[in-house]
Design a protein around this motif. Sequence first.
Motif, PDB file in Angstrom:
ATOM      1  N   PHE A 341      73.072 -32.647  35.120  1.00  0.00           N
ATOM      2  CA  PHE A 341      74.472 -33.061  35.063  1.00  0.00           C
ATOM      3  C   PHE A 341      74.861 -33.280  33.597  1.00  0.00           C
ATOM      4  O   PHE A 341      74.184 -34.019  32.880  1.00  0.00           O
ATOM      5  CB  PHE A 341      74.695 -34.368  35.823  1.00  0.00           C
ATOM      6  CG  PHE A 341      74.314 -34.313  37.280  1.00  0.00           C
ATOM      7  CD1 PHE A 341      75.253 -34.015  38.250  1.00  0.00           C
ATOM      8  CD2 PHE A 341      73.004 -34.571  37.680  1.00  0.00           C
ATOM      9  CE1 PHE A 341      74.896 -33.966  39.590  1.00  0.00           C
ATOM     10  CE2 PHE A 341      72.643 -34.531  39.013  1.00  0.00           C
ATOM     11  CZ  PHE A 341      73.587 -34.233  39.976  1.00  0.00           C
ATOM     12  N   VAL A 342      75.940 -32.656  33.168  1.00  0.00           N
ATOM     13  CA  VAL A 342      76.508 -32.928  31.845  1.00  0.00           C
ATOM     14  C   VAL A 342      77.867 -33.577  32.071  1.00  0.00           C
ATOM     15  O   VAL A 342      78.810 -32.932  32.538  1.00  0.00           O
ATOM     16  CB  VAL A 342      76.637 -31.649  31.005  1.00  0.00           C
ATOM     17  CG1 VAL A 342      77.286 -31.971  29.664  1.00  0.00           C
ATOM     18  CG2 VAL A 342      75.272 -31.008  30.793  1.00  0.00           C
ATOM     19  N   LEU A 455      77.598 -29.606  36.892  1.00  0.00           N
ATOM     20  CA  LEU A 455      76.242 -29.524  37.432  1.00  0.00           C
ATOM     21  C   LEU A 455      75.731 -28.106  37.241  1.00  0.00           C
ATOM     22  O   LEU A 455      76.360 -27.137  37.685  1.00  0.00           O
ATOM     23  CB  LEU A 455      76.235 -29.882  38.920  1.00  0.00           C
ATOM     24  CG  LEU A 455      74.955 -29.542  39.703  1.00  0.00           C
ATOM     25  CD1 LEU A 455      73.761 -30.328  39.156  1.00  0.00           C
ATOM     26  CD2 LEU A 455      75.146 -29.815  41.186  1.00  0.00           C
ATOM     27  N   THR A 456      74.601 -27.970  36.562  1.00  0.00           N
ATOM     28  CA  THR A 456      73.932 -26.680  36.417  1.00  0.00           C
ATOM     29  C   THR A 456      72.635 -26.726  37.207  1.00  0.00           C
ATOM     30  O   THR A 456      71.853 -27.664  37.050  1.00  0.00           O
ATOM     31  CB  THR A 456      73.623 -26.373  34.936  1.00  0.00           C
ATOM     32  OG1 THR A 456      74.851 -26.358  34.201  1.00  0.00           O
ATOM     33  CG2 THR A 456      72.939 -25.025  34.798  1.00  0.00           C
ATOM     34  N   TYR A 464      68.840 -16.878  36.629  1.00  0.00           N
ATOM     35  CA  TYR A 464      70.051 -16.946  37.431  1.00  0.00           C
ATOM     36  C   TYR A 464      70.373 -18.410  37.710  1.00  0.00           C
ATOM     37  O   TYR A 464      69.515 -19.174  38.146  1.00  0.00           O
ATOM     38  CB  TYR A 464      69.871 -16.183  38.749  1.00  0.00           C
ATOM     39  CG  TYR A 464      69.696 -14.702  38.521  1.00  0.00           C
ATOM     40  CD1 TYR A 464      70.779 -13.835  38.602  1.00  0.00           C
ATOM     41  CD2 TYR A 464      68.453 -14.183  38.179  1.00  0.00           C
ATOM     42  CE1 TYR A 464      70.626 -12.475  38.370  1.00  0.00           C
ATOM     43  CE2 TYR A 464      68.293 -12.828  37.941  1.00  0.00           C
ATOM     44  CZ  TYR A 464      69.379 -11.981  38.038  1.00  0.00           C
ATOM     45  OH  TYR A 464      69.220 -10.642  37.798  1.00  0.00           O
ATOM     46  N   TYR A 465      71.608 -18.787  37.442  1.00  0.00           N
ATOM     47  CA  TYR A 465      71.994 -20.176  37.661  1.00  0.00           C
ATOM     48  C   TYR A 465      73.445 -20.224  38.112  1.00  0.00           C
ATOM     49  O   TYR A 465      74.177 -19.228  38.044  1.00  0.00           O
ATOM     50  CB  TYR A 465      71.804 -21.004  36.387  1.00  0.00           C
ATOM     51  CG  TYR A 465      72.742 -20.645  35.253  1.00  0.00           C
ATOM     52  CD1 TYR A 465      73.977 -21.273  35.108  1.00  0.00           C
ATOM     53  CD2 TYR A 465      72.387 -19.679  34.325  1.00  0.00           C
ATOM     54  CE1 TYR A 465      74.836 -20.942  34.078  1.00  0.00           C
ATOM     55  CE2 TYR A 465      73.235 -19.342  33.283  1.00  0.00           C
ATOM     56  CZ  TYR A 465      74.462 -19.980  33.164  1.00  0.00           C
ATOM     57  OH  TYR A 465      75.317 -19.650  32.140  1.00  0.00           O
ATOM     58  N   ASP A 466      73.843 -21.375  38.551  1.00  0.00           N
ATOM     59  CA  ASP A 466      75.220 -21.574  38.970  1.00  0.00           C
ATOM     60  C   ASP A 466      75.685 -22.918  38.430  1.00  0.00           C
ATOM     61  O   ASP A 466      74.874 -23.771  38.043  1.00  0.00           O
ATOM     62  CB  ASP A 466      75.339 -21.543  40.498  1.00  0.00           C
ATOM     63  CG  ASP A 466      76.773 -21.291  40.963  1.00  0.00           C
ATOM     64  OD1 ASP A 466      77.657 -21.165  40.104  1.00  0.00           O
ATOM     65  OD2 ASP A 466      77.003 -21.221  42.178  1.00  0.00           O
ATOM     66  N   THR A 467      76.985 -23.091  38.405  1.00  0.00           N
ATOM     67  CA  THR A 467      77.556 -24.365  37.968  1.00  0.00           C
ATOM     68  C   THR A 467      78.589 -24.833  38.969  1.00  0.00           C
ATOM     69  O   THR A 467      79.222 -24.028  39.658  1.00  0.00           O
ATOM     70  CB  THR A 467      78.231 -24.237  36.587  1.00  0.00           C
ATOM     71  OG1 THR A 467      79.290 -23.265  36.664  1.00  0.00           O
ATOM     72  CG2 THR A 467      77.238 -23.834  35.521  1.00  0.00           C
ATOM     73  N   LEU A 595      81.888 -19.803  38.434  1.00  0.00           N
ATOM     74  CA  LEU A 595      80.646 -19.612  39.176  1.00  0.00           C
ATOM     75  C   LEU A 595      80.567 -20.458  40.439  1.00  0.00           C
ATOM     76  O   LEU A 595      79.688 -20.262  41.255  1.00  0.00           O
ATOM     77  CB  LEU A 595      79.447 -19.931  38.278  1.00  0.00           C
ATOM     78  CG  LEU A 595      79.396 -19.161  36.964  1.00  0.00           C
ATOM     79  CD1 LEU A 595      78.181 -19.590  36.163  1.00  0.00           C
ATOM     80  CD2 LEU A 595      79.378 -17.673  37.211  1.00  0.00           C
ATOM     81  N   GLY A 596      81.407 -21.477  40.578  1.00  0.00           N
ATOM     82  CA  GLY A 596      81.310 -22.365  41.729  1.00  0.00           C
ATOM     83  C   GLY A 596      81.760 -21.680  42.991  1.00  0.00           C
ATOM     84  O   GLY A 596      82.932 -21.627  43.307  1.00  0.00           O
TER      85      GLY A 596
END
Length: 699
Positions: A341-342, A455-456, A464-467, A595-596
Amino acid sequence: MKNFTKIMSLFLALTLLLCFPVGASAAPFDEAVIDMDRKGSLTIYKYDLTNAEKDGIWDSSYVSTGVMDQAGVVDILGGSNRAGDNDSASDLGNGQTSNSYAIRGVEFTYLKIADICQFSQAEEDAPDHVQVLYAIDKSQGEVFLSALGLSNGAKRFERADSLDANRYFYESDTLIDALAGGLSSNSTVVKNALESYVNTQGGVKMPLTDGYGKTGATGLDLGLYLVVETKVPEMVVSTCDPFLVSLPMTSVNGTNASDGGTRWMYDVTLYPKNLTGIPSLEKTLREQVSDTGKNGGSASNIKDGYAHTGTASDGDIIDYQIISTLPSITSESTYLSCYTFVDTLSAGLSYLTGDVKMELFTDTSCTDLITTWREADGMFTVRYNAASNGANAMTIEMTTRGLAELNASKVVYSGASMVNSGYSDCTVRITYQAKLDSDSSVIYGDSGNPNEVVLTWKRTSQNYYDTLVDDAHVYTYGIDVTKLFSDGKGDFSKVEFLVKNKTDNYFVKAELNQADGVYYVVGHAASEADATHFIPVDSKGTPGKVIIKGVEDDEYIITEVRTDNGYTLLKEAITVSISQKSSSQLCDCYSRDALGLIQNDPRYASIIQDNGSLHNIPQRHLEHALLTAAATVDGNSVSMMSDGNSKNAEAPLSVVNTRGFDLPKTGDNGTMFITVTGIVMMAAAAVVIVLATRKKNKR
């Protein structure tokens, strides 16, 4: 006659074959048996069938045959536009795109576990027994067989033991039933065991699925293969079950084939299904003090005064909470490798460091507490740093130890038949506090002070990632008093005001910033003795100003308790009321997150709002309106002033003191009259005394 009978019999037989073809699509003689000199291939396409079904373009009744289906599958799931989208490309966190519903970044690993053989044996007084069996090496296959409940060759075809002392021979039915039974009764354990098995036994990894969801392997030796998913991108919440595939395989009937049982297929195409979904994220706030923050003071109730928008006074402590429902974790391949979390507070808000708390619950209402973690426990770290435009940022990152606990803990799912592991589908609640500063860095008025969290998250396919993103806004306002004298001659420094929050029953405390000419609220005072006396000052060239910044939306009583000599105080106190309401402007934070998928994607708003129950996707569509303020002075509406670019920031009013009426004067003329009168009376008295003395002497 006999020859005629034979001819007629042959004619009738041919007629029956023509009218009622038996095995018309049967394989040619040389294709009905396996050509052991050939090689096989395996092609896999991965699609987001979960959302394709929700969007209504895919029917789960599709029966796969192992035959490539370009028109029926690839063109639909790999080339159509996703619902509500303008093109067939979906943005991915690593800067790549995938086509339509294709899932990019999945890794499959395959391992040959058995040879195909044909058993033939005659028994006494019985016909010869012939059938296909699968020969599994006793040593190399022990872990595989154990995972399926077949340790030490259990349920093997014992009649074939004499063929090879180093191998167990199994019928396909036994292996199929054992795998299905194991996955049904002990899904997570079996999947973990088989995923680990192919890795440790030298399984071959296929390339990651591409933008069309495609991967595969060619030039494969013939035999029985175990195929498992060993890496998945963030959106995959459940790997497909490990499966067995025979190369070659006998054709089967299905959606795109009707020649079942007629030939051997050396090139097999599969469309295994994944469940997809993402975690949830929501950030809300409230003013900490219950009597001024309009909450019940509960530290555990996530709905006690918490909202996306709130109001506070400068100097107030703000309670923040971040709530995130973890995605499903169904095996080691779906383990989380990043959950960070940022959090960013806009300039004008300051973190109170050292108070971050992370709680985990089994339910989304956060009532069934599992455990509580603080930074000292080593499950997560907290870092603070400056962000752009004077903002402050806080990064909350799960440590290796914390991720291991999230992924593999047996606290929640302890049963042997569990389908989830770790803290799968549990809810994380993060709480911390911040202070609304007492200075010009605070935004006053309708623009509010935004507080965003991103949130990443990643799984095992770490490229591969999402936010996900959400935010909250805290609002605060000002009161602008202009002090005037009717004759323009009064001394502003002799005037004093007291300001009381009537709604919450406290006096306002503030400190004057000489450079700004502004009083910034710093706190509350229970008694008048501790209240700030507001004295008009020169504010940026304008004399007689009392500008108070940092008051929340409440009703205030402004009382003039002192004025310059010769001027009249106000008859009554002044009532200033500041109120809020939702504006027509929606917060745009969700549209900024490309990306969400689901929560922040307007394409899914109607789906989520309609049923609120998406399988393996604990989502609800988020949106919230920003606030706008209005003010009245003694019940009369006033146009609030802007503060820079922020509208409706300050409630304006003017206070005019008029001169007092003159009392009758007792100046020089009156004094002279009294003096003269006194002298005359004294002279008269002296004359009387002299005359009286003379008479006495004559006598």
